[in-house]
Design an enzyme around this catalytic site. Structure first.
Site, PDB file in Angstrom:
ATOM      1  N   LEU A  33       0.971  -0.736   0.005  1.00  0.00           N
ATOM      2  CA  LEU A  33       0.218   0.000   0.312  1.00  0.00           C
ATOM      3  C   LEU A  33       1.252   1.654  -0.086  1.00  0.00           C
ATOM      4  O   LEU A  33       1.919   1.649   0.671  1.00  0.00           O
ATOM      5  CB  LEU A  33      -0.985  -0.078   1.395  1.00  0.00           C
ATOM      6  CG  LEU A  33      -1.970  -1.202   1.131  1.00  0.00           C
ATOM      7  CD1 LEU A  33      -2.588  -1.647   2.486  1.00  0.00           C
ATOM      8  CD2 LEU A  33      -2.663  -1.036   0.387  1.00  0.00           C
ATOM      9  N   HIS A  37      -3.237   4.408  -2.347  1.00  0.00           N
ATOM     10  CA  HIS A  37      -4.502   3.139  -1.621  1.00  0.00           C
ATOM     11  C   HIS A  37      -4.855   3.966  -0.629  1.00  0.00           C
ATOM     12  O   HIS A  37      -6.459   4.123  -0.270  1.00  0.00           O
ATOM     13  CB  HIS A  37      -3.958   1.953  -1.129  1.00  0.00           C
ATOM     14  CG  HIS A  37      -3.090   1.559  -2.429  1.00  0.00           C
ATOM     15  ND1 HIS A  37      -1.807   0.619  -2.601  1.00  0.00           N
ATOM     16  CD2 HIS A  37      -4.021   0.242  -3.447  1.00  0.00           C
ATOM     17  CE1 HIS A  37      -1.676   0.403  -3.798  1.00  0.00           C
ATOM     18  NE2 HIS A  37      -2.790   0.391  -4.244  1.00  0.00           N
ATOM     19  N   GLN A 147      -8.612   6.662 -10.254  1.00  0.00           N
ATOM     20  CA  GLN A 147      -8.226   7.020 -11.210  1.00  0.00           C
ATOM     21  C   GLN A 147      -6.992   6.450 -12.257  1.00  0.00           C
ATOM     22  O   GLN A 147      -7.220   6.818 -13.976  1.00  0.00           O
ATOM     23  CB  GLN A 147      -9.077   8.645 -11.674  1.00  0.00           C
ATOM     24  CG  GLN A 147      -8.838   9.198 -13.006  1.00  0.00           C
ATOM     25  CD  GLN A 147      -9.732   8.338 -14.102  1.00  0.00           C
ATOM     26  OE1 GLN A 147     -10.400   7.583 -13.419  1.00  0.00           O
ATOM     27  NE2 GLN A 147      -9.407   8.366 -15.249  1.00  0.00           N
ATOM     28  N   SER A 185       2.348   0.517  -6.903  1.00  0.00           N
ATOM     29  CA  SER A 185       3.261  -0.300  -6.283  1.00  0.00           C
ATOM     30  C   SER A 185       4.848  -0.653  -7.102  1.00  0.00           C
ATOM     31  O   SER A 185       5.893  -1.163  -6.923  1.00  0.00           O
ATOM     32  CB  SER A 185       2.194  -1.621  -5.983  1.00  0.00           C
ATOM     33  OG  SER A 185       1.227  -1.310  -4.771  1.00  0.00           O
TER      34      SER A 185
END
Ligand code: PAF
Length: 281
Positions: A33, A37, A147, A185
Site C-alpha cells: 500500500l 491506496h 483514476q 506499487s
C-alpha cells in the site's frame, strides 16, 4: 483491524453488520500500500460505517511473462498502515480464493481488448473476475478505485452495469509524488536513475494538456509531439499513447471538448501507466 482470510467468514461478519444498518465501503488492493491506496481508504472511512480492504495479489491478471512472482508483498506492514482507518482486512490465500477446480471467468468484451488489454492479453478478464468475486464476498454499498487505472475503472463500471452489481462505484483522483510521478506499487522496481526518468510520463501529460488548452484538437498531432518528447528519455520505451473518449474509450481523431490522454511507457523494464483529461478551450 480484524484480519479475515475466508470468504465465508467475511460474508457472515458483514451480513450481521449490514443487518444492524451499517454501510460498507470496500477498497480492493493487491497490497504494497502507498498513499494512493490510503487516500481511497480515507475516503471510504468518511463515507461508510465499516471499511473493508482486500489484499490479494491476483494471479489471474498477470500474463505468463509478467511480474506475479516478484510483485511486492508486505502484509504485516500493510496492516500497520491500515490501523485506524480500516475495520476489516480481507486477505484470502490463493488456494482458498481459487480452488483447483475454479473455472468461472468474467469477460467485458470490447473494452478489455484495447490499449492495456492489447498489451496485456487476459489482464482485464483477470481483473473483472477477481473484482466480481470480491464484490460477492463483501457486498459493499460503495467500492473505491483510483483514476490512475482509468481503463480498469471503465471495465469495472461496465461489468457492474452489465451484471447489475448493486453498489456505488467511486473513482478517486490520482495521487502523485512531489515531482508528479503517479503513485504505484511498481515504482519500487525503478532504480534511482529510472525513478528520475519516470517523471517523463507526467511531463508528457502536462504537455498534452497544454497543447489542447492552446486549441490543438488534432489527436494524432498531440500524440506525435508526445512521442518525440518521451523518446528523448533514453530509458523510456513507449507501449502506447492514446487519446480516447472518456466514456467509451474509443479513440478520438478530433478532440471536441474533453478527451482522456492515456500513456503506457516502459522505464527500463518497468511498465508505468498514467492519464489526464484534455480540455480544449
Ligand atoms: O488495481 C488493483 O490493485 C487491482 O487490479 C485490483 C482492482 C485490486 C484487482 O486485483
Amino acid at each position: 483491524v480484524k484480519i479475515v482470510t475466508q470468504t465465508s467468514v467475511l460474508q457472515k461478519t458483514l451480513r450481521s453488520l449490514r443487518r444492524k444498518g451499517r454501510t460498507i465501503g470496500f477498497v480492493p488492493t493487491m497490497g504494497c500500500l502507498h498513499e494512493g491506496h490510503l487516500s481511497l481508504v480515507r475516503r471510504a472511512r468518511r463515507e461508510n460505517d465499516i471499511v473493508v480492504v482486500s489484499i490479494f495479489v491476483n494471479p489471474l491478471q498477470f500474463g505468463p511473462r509478467e511480474d506475479l512472482k516478484t510483485y511486492p508483498r508486505q502484509l504485516p506492514k500493510d496492516i500497520r498502515l491500515l490501523r485506524g482507518s480500516c475495520d476489516i482486512v480481507f486477505a484470502p490465500s490463493r488456494t482458498s480464493f481459487y480452488p483447483e477446480d475454479f473455472s468461472t471467468f468474467v469477460e467485458v468484451r470490447g473494452l478489455s481488448d484495447r490499449l492495456c488489454g492489447h498489451s496485456r492479453p487476459g489482464h482485464f478478464r483477470g481483473v473483472a473476475t477477481v473484482v466480481a468475486k470480491l464484490f460477492c464476498a463483501a457486498s459493499p454499498d460503495r467500492a473505491y478505485f483510483g483514476q490512475k487505472d482509468a481503463q480498469q475503472v471503465a471495465v469495472i463500471q461496465k461489468m457492474c452495469r452489465d451484471l447489475g452489481f448493486p453498489l456505488d462505484l467511486k473513482v478517486c483522483p490520482i495521487v502523485r509524488e512531489k515531482d508528479g510521478l503517479a503513485m504505484s506499487s511498481r515504482n519500487l522496481y525503478l532504480t534511482p536513475s529510472e525513478r528520475r526518468d519516470a517523471v517523463v510520463l507526467f511531463q508528457a501529460l502536462k504537455s498534452g494538456q497544454h497543447l489542447a488548452a492552446q486549441g490543438q484538437r488534432d489527436a494524432a498531432r498531440i500524440v506525435r509531439t508526445l512521442e518525440d518528447f518521451i523518446r528523448r528519455t533514453r530509458t523510456a520505451k513507449i507501449d502506447y499513447i492514446a487519446i480516447v473518449d472518456p466514456l467509451s474509450f474509443e479513440p478520438v481523431k478530433t478532440i471536441a471538448r474533453q478527451a482522456l490522454l492515456l500513456l503506457a511507457v516502459f522505464i527500463g523494464k518497468t511498465r508505468l501507466i498514467d492519464n489526464a483529461v484534455l480540455k480544449v478551450t
